[in-house]
Design a protein around this motif. Structure first.
Motif, PDB file in Angstrom:
ATOM      1  N   UNK A 135       0.822  -1.205   0.000  1.00  0.00           N
ATOM      2  CA  UNK A 135       0.000   0.000   0.000  1.00  0.00           C
ATOM      3  C   UNK A 135       0.860   1.261   0.000  1.00  0.00           C
ATOM      4  N   UNK A 136       1.986   1.202   0.683  1.00  0.00           N
ATOM      5  CA  UNK A 136       2.856   2.379   0.803  1.00  0.00           C
ATOM      6  C   UNK A 136       3.730   2.601  -0.428  1.00  0.00           C
ATOM      7  N   UNK A 137       4.188   1.517  -1.047  1.00  0.00           N
ATOM      8  CA  UNK A 137       5.156   1.645  -2.142  1.00  0.00           C
ATOM      9  C   UNK A 137       4.598   1.304  -3.511  1.00  0.00           C
ATOM     10  N   UNK A 138       3.440   0.624  -3.557  1.00  0.00           N
ATOM     11  CA  UNK A 138       2.845   0.133  -4.802  1.00  0.00           C
ATOM     12  C   UNK A 138       3.751  -0.892  -5.480  1.00  0.00           C
ATOM     13  N   UNK A 139       4.591  -1.530  -4.685  1.00  0.00           N
ATOM     14  CA  UNK A 139       5.488  -2.542  -5.214  1.00  0.00           C
ATOM     15  C   UNK A 139       5.474  -3.786  -4.326  1.00  0.00           C
ATOM     16  N   UNK A 140       5.811  -4.920  -4.922  1.00  0.00           N
ATOM     17  CA  UNK A 140       5.903  -6.162  -4.157  1.00  0.00           C
ATOM     18  C   UNK A 140       6.925  -7.063  -4.838  1.00  0.00           C
ATOM     19  N   UNK A 141       7.306  -8.106  -4.158  1.00  0.00           N
ATOM     20  CA  UNK A 141       8.198  -9.106  -4.744  1.00  0.00           C
ATOM     21  C   UNK A 141       7.523 -10.467  -4.730  1.00  0.00           C
ATOM     22  N   UNK A 142       7.611 -11.160  -5.853  1.00  0.00           N
ATOM     23  CA  UNK A 142       7.177 -12.546  -5.849  1.00  0.00           C
ATOM     24  C   UNK A 142       8.070 -13.339  -4.899  1.00  0.00           C
ATOM     25  N   UNK A 143       7.550 -14.404  -4.343  1.00  0.00           N
ATOM     26  CA  UNK A 143       8.358 -15.252  -3.475  1.00  0.00           C
ATOM     27  C   UNK A 143       9.548 -15.770  -4.278  1.00  0.00           C
ATOM     28  N   UNK A 144      10.751 -15.533  -3.773  1.00  0.00           N
ATOM     29  CA  UNK A 144      11.962 -15.971  -4.456  1.00  0.00           C
ATOM     30  C   UNK A 144      12.506 -14.982  -5.460  1.00  0.00           C
ATOM     31  N   UNK A 145      11.839 -13.837  -5.635  1.00  0.00           N
ATOM     32  CA  UNK A 145      12.290 -12.851  -6.616  1.00  0.00           C
ATOM     33  C   UNK A 145      13.308 -11.896  -6.012  1.00  0.00           C
ATOM     34  N   UNK A 146      14.139 -11.329  -6.872  1.00  0.00           N
ATOM     35  CA  UNK A 146      15.125 -10.332  -6.447  1.00  0.00           C
ATOM     36  C   UNK A 146      14.589  -8.927  -6.699  1.00  0.00           C
ATOM     37  N   UNK A 147      13.928  -8.726  -7.831  1.00  0.00           N
ATOM     38  CA  UNK A 147      13.425  -7.415  -8.199  1.00  0.00           C
ATOM     39  C   UNK A 147      11.958  -7.256  -7.792  1.00  0.00           C
ATOM     40  N   UNK A 148      11.584  -6.011  -7.550  1.00  0.00           N
ATOM     41  CA  UNK A 148      10.202  -5.697  -7.191  1.00  0.00           C
ATOM     42  C   UNK A 148       9.368  -5.466  -8.443  1.00  0.00           C
ATOM     43  N   UNK A 149       8.079  -5.677  -8.322  1.00  0.00           N
ATOM     44  CA  UNK A 149       7.117  -5.441  -9.398  1.00  0.00           C
ATOM     45  C   UNK A 149       6.181  -4.327  -8.990  1.00  0.00           C
ATOM     46  N   UNK A 150       5.952  -3.372  -9.873  1.00  0.00           N
ATOM     47  CA  UNK A 150       5.065  -2.229  -9.582  1.00  0.00           C
ATOM     48  C   UNK A 150       3.646  -2.553 -10.044  1.00  0.00           C
TER      49      UNK A 150
END
Length: 335
Positions: A135-150
């Motif tokens: 909610x704060x960043x509008x980003x998340x990471x898939x489990x096991x991912x290195x990069x975030x997704x917007x």
């Protein structure tokens, strides 16, 4: 399935919006349309079980610029805690045993649309923290991912409990509560809506006539009187289920008192009070606590007053009450 994705379909519930002529429902419809058109990223819906929280969430989605985008309906109580993070955010191939390929999570699948989090109180504490970050960043990471997704999403959460009391009990994150509480909508119980029970009954009769190929004209006057007097602990959903049962089991072209279950007839004729199966500390749209001890109520009100610096209007907002209702509770509790 624990989640459902929708586009611009009509509701399978009781219409494309909340039906009724009661002033509280009219005001709620107006407020929901205003919230839908706004840029609000989070909306919190309060209401007893069966009042139509999912329908109101869809109203907010369909009235927004996101209407042609996905609407994802997620029951937070239905996803096993061990699978929640992977279900919500997806995972990369090899992230854990059995992850044989990359999986897109529910949140990513709903990008640019709305996510409805039903029974938000039941969300796993670990996932609450992840949701707050999203909610704060509008980003998340898939489990096991290195990069975030917007992602660009509106989150609509619903509960039949007073979340502030859940915060006090340590069952819900305080920071997430305040993040969700920015805009809130409260659906009144059916027993608080006067003759709306008859308006809704007629709506369901017309709908079931089409579905079942019947021609039931309506309610016998005595039946209508009984429906008015019954307190409907299961709210609109209970009314809908009752009428569907009558369509299946009865043959007359008008709904008679003898078609009603004995429990309804006994309740109305005895004048017994039926308390809905709400959690301790839950509030009604008219601003009263259900089945909470005086000590619990006192602590809840005092905490809200402390957090608002003694400002009664702000304290009432925290408790999801009107200022008048808060003053009534304070007088009742000797505060």
């Amino acid at each position: 399935m624990t989640a459902q994705q929708h586009g611009g379909e009509r509701m399978a519930d009781y219409g494309s919006e909340l039906i009724g002529n009661d002033p509280k429902i009219k005001t709620l419809r107006q407020l929901a349309r205003r919230v839908a058109r706004s840029a609000a990223r989070t909306v919190l819906i309060y209401g007893e079980t069966g009042t139509g929280k999912g329908l109101l969430a869809r109203m907010v989605h369909q009235g927004s610029r996101r209407a042609d985008k996905p609407f994802l309906d997620i029951n937070c109580a239905a996803i096993p805690s061990g699978l929640m993070e992977s279900e919500f955010f997806g995972h990369e191939k090899g992230a854990f045993t059995g992850a044989s390929e990359r999986k897109i999570g529910l949140v990513e699948a709903a990008n640019h649309g709305s996510v409805f989090l039903d029974e938000i109180r039941e969300m796993d504490p670990h996932l609450q923290a992840k949701l707050l970050s999203l909610l704060d960043t509008h980003q998340f990471r898939r489990v096991g991912a290195v990069k975030s997704t917007h992602v660009d999403l509106r989150f609509i959460a619903a509960t039949n409990k007073v979340l502030l009391s859940e915060v006090m009990a340590g069952n819900f994150r305080e920071d997430l509560y305040y993040r969700l509480q920015v805009v809130s909508l409260n659906i009144p119980a059916l027993r608080e809506r006067g003759d709306d029970v008859l308006v809704l009954a007629q709506h369901f009769i017309e709908r079931f006539n089409m579905a079942f190929g019947r021609d039931i004209r309506g309610l016998d006057p005595e039946t209508a009187d009984i429906l008015r007097k019954y307190p409907w602990p299961g709210n609109v959903r209970e009314l809908e289920n009752l009428l569907e049962r009558i369509f299946i089991l009865e043959d007359e072209n008008i709904i008679l008192p003898r078609h009603l279950p004995d429990r309804i007839l006994r309740t109305v004729r005895s004048g017994a009070r039926v308390i809905p199966p709400a959690a301790e500390g839950a509030v009604t749209a008219s601003g009263g606590f259900h089945d909470a001890t005086a000590e619990f109520q006192r602590g809840l009100v005092m905490r809200a007053l402390q957090q608002s610096g003694g400002n009664q209007q702000d304290a009432a907002s925290l408790l999801h009450l009107s200022r008048h209702a808060l003053r009534h509770q304070m007088q009742k509790l000797g505060l």
